[in-house]
Structure formats: C-alpha cells, structure tokens
Design an enzyme around this catalytic site. Structure first.
Site, PDB file in Angstrom:
ATOM      1  N   GLU A 244      52.897 -20.719 -23.063  1.00 55.63           N
ATOM      2  CA  GLU A 244      52.456 -19.920 -21.915  1.00 55.63           C
ATOM      3  C   GLU A 244      50.946 -19.753 -21.987  1.00 55.63           C
ATOM      4  O   GLU A 244      50.301 -20.209 -22.941  1.00 55.63           O
ATOM      5  CB  GLU A 244      53.151 -18.559 -21.889  1.00 55.63           C
ATOM      6  CG  GLU A 244      52.851 -17.682 -23.090  1.00 55.63           C
ATOM      7  CD  GLU A 244      53.647 -16.380 -23.112  1.00 55.63           C
ATOM      8  OE1 GLU A 244      53.116 -15.373 -23.588  1.00 55.63           O
ATOM      9  OE2 GLU A 244      54.798 -16.375 -22.656  1.00 55.63           O
ATOM     10  N   HIS A 287      53.143 -10.049 -21.745  1.00 54.35           N
ATOM     11  CA  HIS A 287      52.927 -10.179 -23.184  1.00 54.35           C
ATOM     12  C   HIS A 287      51.505  -9.773 -23.548  1.00 54.35           C
ATOM     13  O   HIS A 287      50.563 -10.051 -22.805  1.00 54.35           O
ATOM     14  CB  HIS A 287      53.134 -11.631 -23.638  1.00 54.35           C
ATOM     15  CG  HIS A 287      54.557 -12.051 -23.650  1.00 54.35           C
ATOM     16  ND1 HIS A 287      54.935 -13.377 -23.633  1.00 54.35           N
ATOM     17  CD2 HIS A 287      55.708 -11.346 -23.677  1.00 54.35           C
ATOM     18  CE1 HIS A 287      56.260 -13.458 -23.659  1.00 54.35           C
ATOM     19  NE2 HIS A 287      56.742 -12.252 -23.684  1.00 54.35           N
TER      20      HIS A 287
END
Length: 674
Positions: A244, A287
């Site tokens: 990611e 995150h």
C-alpha cells in the site's frame, strides 16, 4: 561525537543459513534473526499481557487450533491461567519455559516497554499486534534491535504471523480462513491479507506461511525479509505480496524480485497488489504508515515497479487464488503478463481516471497531525532560526523524517522547492547518537542541495533545531523550504510540520502541540467520524458512491477497484477491524450526509467479526436511519452465506453479493441511474 550516518538496511540471512548465501565470515547483526520467522509445530509461544481479555480469548482459540503455548507473563505475579503457568517477568519465563516466540498483547502505550523486555531476555521472535504505538517509542526500539542478533520483531500494528501447515498462530488472524497449503503471503494490511488468504483457500491452494508487515511507519520485518524466507522455504511454491502507499518497502521488494528472477532458473511465481492508488496526496489513509513522506513514491510508482520486476498484478485480492492456481499450473507463463482475464488490471495507469486533488498543503491541513504554517514558523523562531515569509521562491527543501528502510530518523534534502522522489535524497542517522557536532553528513547535504560551503554552519544550525523539535515534540515529519538571502544568510521560507497523534492519544503526551488543532476549520464529516472511532476521508470530485469498509487496506483497495471499474467514490471510510451495529449506523449517517452520494457500497470481510452479526447491524442501521439511497452489500468471511441470506430476505432495498466484480457493477449502475 560526530553524527553517525547509517547505511541502507540490506538484510541478509541468519548464521544458520550463511553457507547458502556466503562463504565469508561477517559480524553478527539483526539480519541474523531472519530464520526466526520460520515458525511451525515446533514453536513454543509465550504471551505478554497473558491474563487480559483479548489475550485470553486468543490463547483459547490458538490452543484449540494446535499452537504450542507455554504460558504467559503478568508482571510481578506467579500462578496459573487457562491451565498454563503465569510468570512474573519475561526473563523468568525465558529461563523456565524456553519460548521461541512471544506474542505481545498490551496497549500501544505499553508495547515498547514489553518489546524491550523481550529483547533483553533474547526471545527469538517477538510479535507486537497493538495499534497506536508512538513512533518515537518504536524508533528507540529499532535503535536497540539494530545492535543485537538474537531477537526478530514482527509488527507493530499487525495481525501477526501464522503457519497454516504447522498450526502455529502468533497473532489474531481469523482461523476459519486458513488451510494448509503452498502459498506464502506477506502483507501490510490485515483485512487485505484475510481476503487474500480466503481467496487462496477457496482456490484449493491454501497457505504455507503468512507474515504481516503491519501498517505502522516502522516495521520490524519488511517485504524483502519475508521474500527471502519464502525463496528458500520448501513448503512455499507461490508468493503473494500485498502492499500500500507509504514508505519504499514495495520498491525494495521490486528490486529483490528483479534480482531473484535474474539469478534463478525456475523462480517461484509472485503476485502482488498495491492499495491506495486513488489516495489523495498528503492524507493518512487509516493505517499509521499509510502516508508518503517527503521524497517517497506514490502507489502508482510502486505498482509499476512491481509489475516491471515480474510480479503479476491484480486489482482485488479475491483474484489471487485463481490467478496463482493458473501460474502454478503453468510456470512457463511469464509473470508481468496477463494469465487470465481475471488476474491482471483491466486498465493501465495511463488510462485510469484520477481524482483532481486540491493543493497538497490544503489537503494535508485537514489531518489533525499537522499544524498551520505560521505555527510551524513560530516554533522555528523560538529556536532562533531565521524566517522570511515574504520570499516566494526557494533554493531547496530540507526535512527531518523517518527512513522506513534504515529504521531510523533521517534528513531528506531536495535541491528544489518540492520533495520530488527523483531529486530527493535521504541521509539516515542514529536515533541515539545524533548531535550534528561533526557535521560530516551536513556537508553531504550542502553538496546535494548545491549550496555554497559557507552555508554549512547555518544549515547545521537548522538541522539541529529541527532534530530538537522532532524529538521534543514527537514529530513524524518536519518539512522546510530554505533559501539564501541577498547577504548570503540561510533562511526558512516555508514549513509544514506533522506530529504523532499516537503519542497524544494513547500515551497522553504532547498535549500542548496537539492543542493547536482547530476542529472548526476541518471537514465536519471527518471530525464527526473521529468521535466514533471511524476514519473518514472526504474525496474530491463528483463522488456518487459512498463506501463503508472494515479495515484501512481494504478501504483503500475498494476505492481503487471501484474507480478502475468506472465508479466515482465520494469517500474513504474505515470502520476499524471490528464493524459493530453502532459503527455501521454511524458510518451510514456520515456517508449519507454528503449530498453527492447516490448509492452506498458496503464491503466487509468478516474475519474477526461474523458476517451474520454485520448483516444484522446493517439491517438495523438501515431501518433506524430511514435510508433513502440504495445499498450494495458484499460480505465475505466467517458465516458469509448466512449474512448474505439475511440481507437478501430483509425486505429492504439492500443488494447482497459475495463476489466483488458483480457488486461493483451493481453499485456503479445504481449510482448512475439514481
């Protein structure tokens, strides 16, 4: 003592595997702990935070599954819990139970102390699952890890590591998704890794070893570490990597894959996915580590690097299973090309529709981690740094940030006003030993910026001031634009400072810096979502589809995949790892407050939470809020058939699916026709 510049971290295999890689002796290092990742039926597991509610539930499940747990630690207490011994310290546990690994189940503000205790006891493998671990706590831990060769860290902020073959779970992965098999998986995202696991299980492949890199800024184990394990693991025949945005781990992995394929006659097939291709610049996407620091590549760059290296790319994790089955069934197929219509991306990057972002500074100011420029400049003035806000042009950019590969703080320098990856260079240094007195690194920075040698002293003063701010106020990035005045003096023309919210939220530190936040100037929906523990990012553009997803990685991928299919997403929304009826209800309310939304796409993977429970929450929320827009629900995971049945029989305008492709087409059609 002069500032010590650290080399780029290039892990090598442990001493037990040295002959496989090198015949020359070398000094022991953190790289020697790599074989400790190869867990299995033999692994003796200890728990720190043993008697807590979450640890207790996890131990029961893991024991029933077959994990060999030898007890746990509760500081200062001896006794028994769940029929297993309780030890007063990790040191005592190490002496009496001889554990191979420790699972740390304590809150984020206590995690660093627990890891430190495990390092001191020389536990071979430490798995830290907690979120919200302060960045500076972890920087200190990595400064310890890099000076020893006994303990390997996985995490923090991760589901852990699991051997499906050896029935050894160190973490909180949803066990019903796993099956013994031949695919090795390494992932940043928890929910995306569960989707990936479930896909390989449905395809009849199963998993050998699954390693979570985790979603934090600083990971104890990275993609390259995992790839080295999978390369030499006889049980692993195919490899899947789930990345990611944020950091350069995917770029490092691409270089490793390229080298691996060059030096290996019959390489194992590798597939990959990168989440966050549509993430707005400068935003933190759920995150803690899902943001790009100065000079770091974006998601598109990572995707292209992995594809060029030879990895077969997919746009959704449910495609991994059948795609890997095809690759394993036909190893002659060259990775990097489409092996079936269901594996490769439907559109290349040059044709993908992009959101039109606002200016980077405007976007970033919406996050509570950042302060305003005038506030950042005031902090610099307090450090006696010359500031000139009237100058529009700059000679270069200097930042103190975190080097996620070197696992240390670093100076980032660029000879232009922006931190362009091609022109930026990182100069990592020791967290414990930095004092900049020797200025050897400073001279390198001056040279890279193209400044005259006479500017070295002034630049050293600026860097020293930035470093003091970085440590004192627990920043994660301090960016400055600098230039030389007509008199040849170095001055700051602009600044953008970001501070670690975990230090404030989980540890109660840095209240003064976080009190500078003005919620009234932020996006209302984002502030409202935060009250309920939901991460919501309002996306720019026409945005007709609202998204509701559990898990940051899956939420990013949902926006990416819908966009690739021609959809227009209004938001990113992460309910967190456990979607409850209350969080679902709050999420619907926030999503539907955006008048652009014509349809809602609910994409839930029921791993830790059952799909029937989620379906019940969706139905209750839909009725309570008198929803007026159609909702498409995709449920996967535990009890998925029951959850889908409940949605289908609810009598409400809810559309239930299990496959992503069909669900995506339906919600796009509904949004267009509304």
């Amino acid at each position: 003592m002069a500032l010590r510049s650290l080399p780029r971290r290039a892990p090598q295999m442990g001493m037990r595997w040295t002959r496989r890689f090198s015949s020359s002796p070398r000094n022991a290092s953190y790289a020697d702990t790599l074989p400790n990742l190869k867990i299995g039926a033999h692994t003796r597991v200890l728990f720190q935070g043993f008697t807590g509610r979450q640890a207790t539930a996890n131990v029961k499940e893991s024991l029933e599954w077959g994990t060999k747990i030898v007890g746990g630690v509760k500081p200062g207490v001896e006794g028994e819990h769940l029929g297993l011994p309780v030890f007063p310290s990790v040191k005592v546990a190490q002496e009496k139970a001889k554990p191979d690994a420790s699972a740390i189940y304590v809150p984020g503000n206590q995690t660093a102390q627990a890891i430190e205790e495990a390092i001191e006891a020389e536990i071979p493998l430490v798995v830290a699952v907690a979120e919200h671990v302060p960045i500076h706590d972890i920087l200190r831990i990595h400064s310890m890890l890099q000076t020893q060769s006994k303990t390997r860290l996985v995490g923090a902020n991760c589901p852990g590591i699991i051997s499906a073959i050896g029935k050894c779970r160190i973490g909180f992965q949803p066990l019903p998704c796993f099956a013994p098999g031949n695919v090795g998986i390494v992932a940043k995202s928890g929910t995306l890794s569960y989707e990936t696991v479930a896909s390989t299980t449905r395809a009849g492949l199963g998993q050998s070893l699954c390693i979570s890199m985790g979603g934090d800024v600083l990971a104890g184990t990275n993609f390259v570490d995992a790839l080295k394990i999978f390369e030499h693991d006889e049980d692993t025949e195919g490899i899947i990597l789930v990345g990611e945005i944020g950091g350069t781990a995917e770029m490092d992995a691409a270089e490793w894959i390229k080298d691996y394929r060059r030096r290996t006659a019959d390489p194992k097939p590798i597939m990959a996915l990168v989440g966050g291709l549509e993430a707005p610049p400068g935003r933190i996407m759920g995150h803690a580590g899902a943001w790009a620091a100065p000079g770091e590549p974006d998601g598109q760059t990572k995707y292209q690097a992995l594809e060029r290296a030879g990895a077969v790319m997919v746009n959704h994790p449910e495609k991994f299973g059948e795609g890997m089955k095809t690759l394993l069934g036909n190893k002659a197929t060259r990775p990097g090309t489409s092996v079936s219509s269901n594996v490769s991306q439907k559109r290349g990057f040059h044709t993908m529709r992009r959101f039109t972002p606002t200016s980077q500074s405007a976007v970033q100011q919406k996050r509570n981690l950042y302060i305003k420029q005038f506030q950042a400049l005031d902090i610099l003035k307090q450090k006696s740094i010359p500031v000139n806000e009237t100058v529009s042009s700059s000679d270069g950019s200097v930042s103190i940030s975190v080097d996620r590969t070197a696992l240390s703080p670093c100076i980032v320098a660029s000879p232009g006003p922006e931190f362009e990856p091609a022109r930026s260079r990182k100069f990592p240094f020791s967290y414990k030993l930095a004092n900049f007195e020797g200025q050897s690194v400073i001279s390198e920075v001056v040279s890279h910026l193209g400044l005259p040698a006479s500017a070295q002293g002034k630049l050293a003063s600026l860097v020293r001031a930035l470093w003091e701010i970085f440590k004192e106020k627990e920043a994660f990035v301090l960016e400055t634009r600098i230039g030389l005045s007509a008199e040849g003096n170095l001055e700051v023309h602009g600044a953008h400072f970001g501070f670690d919210d975990a230090a404030y939220r989980s540890s109660g530190r840095q209240e003064a810096i976080h009190s500078l936040r003005n919620k009234a100037e932020e996006v209302l929906e984002e502030v409202e979502a935060e009250k309920d523990g939901i991460v919501y990012v309002k996306l720019q553009g026409e945005g007709s589809i609202g998204t509701l997803v559990n898990g940051a990685g899956l939420a990013m991928n949902t926006v990416d995949a819908l966009t690739i299919h021609g959809g227009h997403c209004a938001n990113f929304l992460d309910t967190g790892g456990k979607a409850t009826s209350e969080t679902v209800k709050s999420s619907f309310r926030i999503i539907c407050s955006d008048p652009r939304v014509k349809a809602v796409f609910v994409n839930i993977f029921g791993g830790l939470t059952r799909c029937d429970m989620i379906a019940e929450g969706i139905i209750m929320a839909f009725r309570d809020l008198d929803m007026q827009v159609p909702v498409v629900v995709r449920l996967r995971g535990t009890n998925e058939e029951l959850g889908q049945k409940m949605i289908a029989e609810s009598g409400l305008p809810l559309h239930a699916f299990d496959g992503f492709e069909a669900a995506a087409k339906k919600v796009i059609s509904l949004a267009e026709n509304k």
